[in-house]
Design a protein around this motif. Structure first.
Motif, PDB file in Angstrom:
ATOM      1  N   PRO A 175       0.834  -1.209   0.000  1.00 57.51           N
ATOM      2  CA  PRO A 175       0.000   0.000   0.000  1.00 57.51           C
ATOM      3  C   PRO A 175       0.867   1.258   0.000  1.00 57.51           C
ATOM      4  O   PRO A 175       1.873   1.331   0.705  1.00 57.51           O
ATOM      5  CB  PRO A 175      -0.807  -0.134   1.296  1.00 57.51           C
ATOM      6  N   MET A 176       0.467   2.228  -0.786  1.00 60.92           N
ATOM      7  CA  MET A 176       1.248   3.464  -0.901  1.00 60.92           C
ATOM      8  C   MET A 176       1.089   4.300   0.369  1.00 60.92           C
ATOM      9  O   MET A 176      -0.026   4.666   0.745  1.00 60.92           O
ATOM     10  CB  MET A 176       0.783   4.272  -2.110  1.00 60.92           C
ATOM     11  N   PRO A 177       2.183   4.607   1.061  1.00 60.41           N
ATOM     12  CA  PRO A 177       2.069   5.434   2.269  1.00 60.41           C
ATOM     13  C   PRO A 177       1.880   6.906   1.928  1.00 60.41           C
ATOM     14  O   PRO A 177       2.138   7.345   0.800  1.00 60.41           O
ATOM     15  CB  PRO A 177       3.406   5.198   2.981  1.00 60.41           C
ATOM     16  N   ALA A 178       1.448   7.657   2.908  1.00 59.27           N
ATOM     17  CA  ALA A 178       1.280   9.097   2.727  1.00 59.27           C
ATOM     18  C   ALA A 178       2.620   9.747   2.416  1.00 59.27           C
ATOM     19  O   ALA A 178       3.674   9.308   2.878  1.00 59.27           O
ATOM     20  CB  ALA A 178       0.681   9.709   3.993  1.00 59.27           C
ATOM     21  N   ASN A 179       2.556  10.784   1.613  1.00 56.75           N
ATOM     22  CA  ASN A 179       3.718  11.617   1.289  1.00 56.75           C
ATOM     23  C   ASN A 179       4.799  10.899   0.487  1.00 56.75           C
ATOM     24  O   ASN A 179       5.951  11.345   0.462  1.00 56.75           O
ATOM     25  CB  ASN A 179       4.328  12.222   2.566  1.00 56.75           C
ATOM     26  N   ALA A 180       4.440   9.793  -0.168  1.00 54.62           N
ATOM     27  CA  ALA A 180       5.363   9.213  -1.145  1.00 54.62           C
ATOM     28  C   ALA A 180       5.597  10.238  -2.249  1.00 54.62           C
ATOM     29  O   ALA A 180       4.756  11.114  -2.495  1.00 54.62           O
ATOM     30  CB  ALA A 180       4.777   7.925  -1.716  1.00 54.62           C
ATOM     31  N   GLN A 181       6.736  10.139  -2.907  1.00 54.68           N
ATOM     32  CA  GLN A 181       7.102  11.144  -3.906  1.00 54.68           C
ATOM     33  C   GLN A 181       7.495  10.483  -5.225  1.00 54.68           C
ATOM     34  O   GLN A 181       8.111   9.415  -5.234  1.00 54.68           O
ATOM     35  CB  GLN A 181       8.284  11.985  -3.411  1.00 54.68           C
ATOM     36  N   LEU A 182       7.145  11.133  -6.314  1.00 51.72           N
ATOM     37  CA  LEU A 182       7.646  10.776  -7.636  1.00 51.72           C
ATOM     38  C   LEU A 182       8.686  11.815  -8.024  1.00 51.72           C
ATOM     39  O   LEU A 182       8.423  13.026  -7.958  1.00 51.72           O
ATOM     40  CB  LEU A 182       6.509  10.728  -8.653  1.00 51.72           C
ATOM     41  N   LEU A 183       9.866  11.337  -8.401  1.00 46.71           N
ATOM     42  CA  LEU A 183      11.022  12.196  -8.607  1.00 46.71           C
ATOM     43  C   LEU A 183      11.513  12.126 -10.042  1.00 46.71           C
ATOM     44  O   LEU A 183      11.222  11.168 -10.766  1.00 46.71           O
ATOM     45  CB  LEU A 183      12.172  11.768  -7.684  1.00 46.71           C
ATOM     46  N   ALA A 184      12.280  13.129 -10.422  1.00 48.93           N
ATOM     47  CA  ALA A 184      12.967  13.122 -11.713  1.00 48.93           C
ATOM     48  C   ALA A 184      14.424  13.494 -11.498  1.00 48.93           C
ATOM     49  O   ALA A 184      14.750  14.322 -10.639  1.00 48.93           O
ATOM     50  CB  ALA A 184      12.314  14.103 -12.686  1.00 48.93           C
ATOM     51  N   TYR A 185      15.291  12.865 -12.298  1.00 49.51           N
ATOM     52  CA  TYR A 185      16.723  13.156 -12.269  1.00 49.51           C
ATOM     53  C   TYR A 185      17.168  13.503 -13.692  1.00 49.51           C
ATOM     54  O   TYR A 185      17.470  12.614 -14.489  1.00 49.51           O
ATOM     55  CB  TYR A 185      17.512  11.955 -11.751  1.00 49.51           C
ATOM     56  N   PRO A 186      17.189  14.791 -14.031  1.00 46.82           N
ATOM     57  CA  PRO A 186      17.708  15.183 -15.346  1.00 46.82           C
ATOM     58  C   PRO A 186      19.227  15.068 -15.362  1.00 46.82           C
ATOM     59  O   PRO A 186      19.855  14.792 -14.334  1.00 46.82           O
ATOM     60  CB  PRO A 186      17.245  16.635 -15.483  1.00 46.82           C
ATOM     61  N   GLY A 187      19.811  15.274 -16.506  1.00 42.15           N
ATOM     62  CA  GLY A 187      21.255  15.121 -16.631  1.00 42.15           C
ATOM     63  C   GLY A 187      22.068  16.154 -15.888  1.00 42.15           C
ATOM     64  O   GLY A 187      23.299  16.061 -15.845  1.00 42.15           O
ATOM     65  N   THR A 188      21.420  17.136 -15.266  1.00 39.14           N
ATOM     66  CA  THR A 188      22.126  18.198 -14.543  1.00 39.14           C
ATOM     67  C   THR A 188      22.590  17.764 -13.160  1.00 39.14           C
ATOM     68  O   THR A 188      23.341  18.487 -12.507  1.00 39.14           O
ATOM     69  CB  THR A 188      21.208  19.417 -14.385  1.00 39.14           C
ATOM     70  N   GLY A 189      22.109  16.609 -12.681  1.00 38.85           N
ATOM     71  CA  GLY A 189      22.439  16.171 -11.331  1.00 38.85           C
ATOM     72  C   GLY A 189      21.449  16.636 -10.285  1.00 38.85           C
ATOM     73  O   GLY A 189      21.604  16.327  -9.097  1.00 38.85           O
ATOM     74  N   ASP A 190      20.412  17.366 -10.695  1.00 36.88           N
ATOM     75  CA  ASP A 190      19.379  17.817  -9.762  1.00 36.88           C
ATOM     76  C   ASP A 190      18.418  16.675  -9.437  1.00 36.88           C
ATOM     77  O   ASP A 190      18.217  15.753 -10.233  1.00 36.88           O
ATOM     78  CB  ASP A 190      18.575  18.971 -10.368  1.00 36.88           C
ATOM     79  N   GLU A 191      17.815  16.765  -8.248  1.00 36.78           N
ATOM     80  CA  GLU A 191      16.700  15.893  -7.890  1.00 36.78           C
ATOM     81  C   GLU A 191      15.450  16.756  -7.829  1.00 36.78           C
ATOM     82  O   GLU A 191      15.390  17.720  -7.069  1.00 36.78           O
ATOM     83  CB  GLU A 191      16.931  15.222  -6.539  1.00 36.78           C
ATOM     84  N   VAL A 192      14.450  16.410  -8.638  1.00 42.58           N
ATOM     85  CA  VAL A 192      13.238  17.219  -8.752  1.00 42.58           C
ATOM     86  C   VAL A 192      12.055  16.418  -8.233  1.00 42.58           C
ATOM     87  O   VAL A 192      11.793  15.305  -8.703  1.00 42.58           O
ATOM     88  CB  VAL A 192      12.985  17.631 -10.219  1.00 42.58           C
ATOM     89  N   VAL A 193      11.345  16.964  -7.250  1.00 41.03           N
ATOM     90  CA  VAL A 193      10.123  16.329  -6.762  1.00 41.03           C
ATOM     91  C   VAL A 193       8.984  16.729  -7.688  1.00 41.03           C
ATOM     92  O   VAL A 193       8.606  17.899  -7.759  1.00 41.03           O
ATOM     93  CB  VAL A 193       9.811  16.742  -5.312  1.00 41.03           C
ATOM     94  N   LEU A 194       8.450  15.748  -8.404  1.00 39.70           N
ATOM     95  CA  LEU A 194       7.389  16.016  -9.373  1.00 39.70           C
ATOM     96  C   LEU A 194       6.009  16.001  -8.723  1.00 39.70           C
ATOM     97  O   LEU A 194       5.186  16.889  -8.965  1.00 39.70           O
ATOM     98  CB  LEU A 194       7.434  14.968 -10.492  1.00 39.70           C
ATOM     99  N   TYR A 195       5.748  14.963  -7.918  1.00 40.37           N
ATOM    100  CA  TYR A 195       4.428  14.780  -7.305  1.00 40.37           C
ATOM    101  C   TYR A 195       4.600  14.234  -5.894  1.00 40.37           C
ATOM    102  O   TYR A 195       5.607  13.586  -5.579  1.00 40.37           O
ATOM    103  CB  TYR A 195       3.582  13.767  -8.094  1.00 40.37           C
ATOM    104  N   THR A 196       3.592  14.470  -5.067  1.00 41.51           N
ATOM    105  CA  THR A 196       3.516  13.847  -3.753  1.00 41.51           C
ATOM    106  C   THR A 196       2.152  13.188  -3.606  1.00 41.51           C
ATOM    107  O   THR A 196       1.146  13.700  -4.119  1.00 41.51           O
ATOM    108  CB  THR A 196       3.763  14.872  -2.627  1.00 41.51           C
ATOM    109  N   TYR A 197       2.119  12.048  -2.915  1.00 44.33           N
ATOM    110  CA  TYR A 197       0.898  11.244  -2.840  1.00 44.33           C
ATOM    111  C   TYR A 197      -0.016  11.727  -1.722  1.00 44.33           C
ATOM    112  O   TYR A 197       0.426  11.969  -0.595  1.00 44.33           O
ATOM    113  CB  TYR A 197       1.260   9.778  -2.612  1.00 44.33           C
ATOM    114  N   GLN A 198      -1.302  11.844  -2.058  1.00 44.98           N
ATOM    115  CA  GLN A 198      -2.339  12.239  -1.108  1.00 44.98           C
ATOM    116  C   GLN A 198      -3.229  11.022  -0.845  1.00 44.98           C
ATOM    117  O   GLN A 198      -4.088  10.686  -1.664  1.00 44.98           O
ATOM    118  CB  GLN A 198      -3.176  13.383  -1.685  1.00 44.98           C
ATOM    119  N   PRO A 199      -3.033  10.307   0.259  1.00 45.37           N
ATOM    120  CA  PRO A 199      -3.717   9.017   0.445  1.00 45.37           C
ATOM    121  C   PRO A 199      -5.228   9.126   0.621  1.00 45.37           C
ATOM    122  O   PRO A 199      -5.966   8.263   0.150  1.00 45.37           O
ATOM    123  CB  PRO A 199      -3.054   8.444   1.699  1.00 45.37           C
TER     124      PRO A 199
END
Length: 344
Positions: A175-199
């Motif tokens: 089961p997906m817990p609250a505040n899970a995150q979907l992330l992106a890693y572009p070639g720049t080395g950044d970590e980008v939070v795209l979405y957060t889960y609302q249970p």
């Protein structure tokens, strides 16, 4: 990942204990790395001892590297399953090229890598593919698998890094817990939070601003301008909590918050007990999870994939270690709801 001497001490987050190797004159870093990459060391006591230090606790941040198609699947309601890692063990890998070895579906995209990050509800939800645990995976032939081979040492194949790997217990959906995150890693080395889960709403809230929305352009079926994405898949696994004699759908927000799933904040009471439930069945004497079903057909996932089980049911590999098949419902036996109780 931390490698230390036998007498050294290190301060660590109690939720994410570091991977530790007792380096000595007779046990160098090069030897530990070589042991982790050799199937001949699956039963090695020293390697088992090193691997055991990379433990999962309640609240440990877990991560699974995704393709664009898998990201779209999670936005639609897929749950965490299959091979995954502790976030602290791969925090130094920040580009698509570095994360490529951790991909599970065999796809490649040099422009951007994606990931799902969540906090573990309980250590019981994970197992280490090492030794006798999921031993059938390492014996599967190359033509019937996707992604990197499973060494059976508890570490992912890598020439440079020592990365402990996990699988969800019996390849279950979690089961997906609250505040899970979907992330992106572009070639720049950044970590980008795209979405957060609302249970409570069973959907994803977009957090990526205009600067990063181009990272969603290659995700099938996803509009970068949509601020909220409701999940259309209910998922095959759910949390159930009890308060006195009453049973409720529950939400986990590890490490400490386990509550009734309710849209109204005032009704989000803490539960007194917590369980994970999902359907299981046998087909041709092979244990499986029942992921979907209607009156005639059921989609199944193998609990312990090996060459015999895959051959017996004609299962197909959809990603690393994950084997699924459709079966007639009338042929299923021992069809039941499996329940795993957590201690909270």
């Amino acid at each position: 990942m931390t490698v230390i001497g036998e007498e050294a001490a290190v301060a660590a987050d109690p939720l994410e204990p570091p991977l530790m190797a007792p380096l000595r004159r007779d046990l160098s870093w090069a030897q530990v790395q070589a042991m982790s990459q050799s199937a001949g060391h699956r039963q090695d006591a020293a390697l088992h001892s090193i691997r055991a230090t990379a433990a999962v606790r309640r609240g440990t941040r877990m991560i699974k590297v995704l393709s664009a198609a898998q990201l779209a699947g999670h936005l639609a309601g897929w749950l965490p399953y299959g091979f995954c890692y502790r976030a602290c063990d791969i925090a130094h890998l920040r580009t698509p090229a570095e994360l490529a070895v951790l991909r599970t579906d065999g796809a490649g995209d040099d422009a951007v890598a994606y990931a799902l990050r969540w906090r573990a509800t309980d250590p019981l939800d994970f197992e280490i593919p090492m030794g006798a645990v999921q031993s059938g995976l390492s014996a599967l032939p190359a033509h019937s698998r996707i992604g990197a081979m499973v060494l059976g040492t508890g570490f992912t194949p890598s020439t440079d890094d020592l990365i402990p790997e996990f699988v969800t217990a019996d390849f279950a959906d979690l089961p997906m817990p609250a505040n899970a995150q979907l992330l992106a890693y572009p070639g720049t080395g950044d970590e980008v939070v795209l979405y957060t889960y609302q249970p409570e709403q069973h959907g994803w809230l977009r957090l990526a601003g205009p600067r990063w929305r181009h990272l969603l352009e290659g995700v099938p079926g996803v509009s970068p301008d949509r601020e909220y994405v409701p999940c259309t898949d209910a998922g095959s696994s759910r949390l159930v909590g009890r308060i006195n004699e009453n049973e409720y759908q529950a939400v986990a927000d590890p490490p400490e918050d386990f509550r009734v799933r309710a849209l109204t904040r005032a009704a989000r009471y803490a539960v007194q007990s917590l369980s994970r439930r999902a359907e299981q069945a046998l087909w041709r004497n092979v244990p499986t999870w029942v992921l979907q079903r209607d009156e005639s057909w059921a989609r199944l996932r193998l609990v312990r994939p090996d060459a015999d089980a895959v051959s017996a049911v004609g299962a197909r590999c959809y990603e690393r270690g994950v084997y699924e098949v459709w079966a007639p419902v009338r042929e299923l036996t021992d069809h039941h709801i499996a329940e795993l109780r957590y201690q909270i």
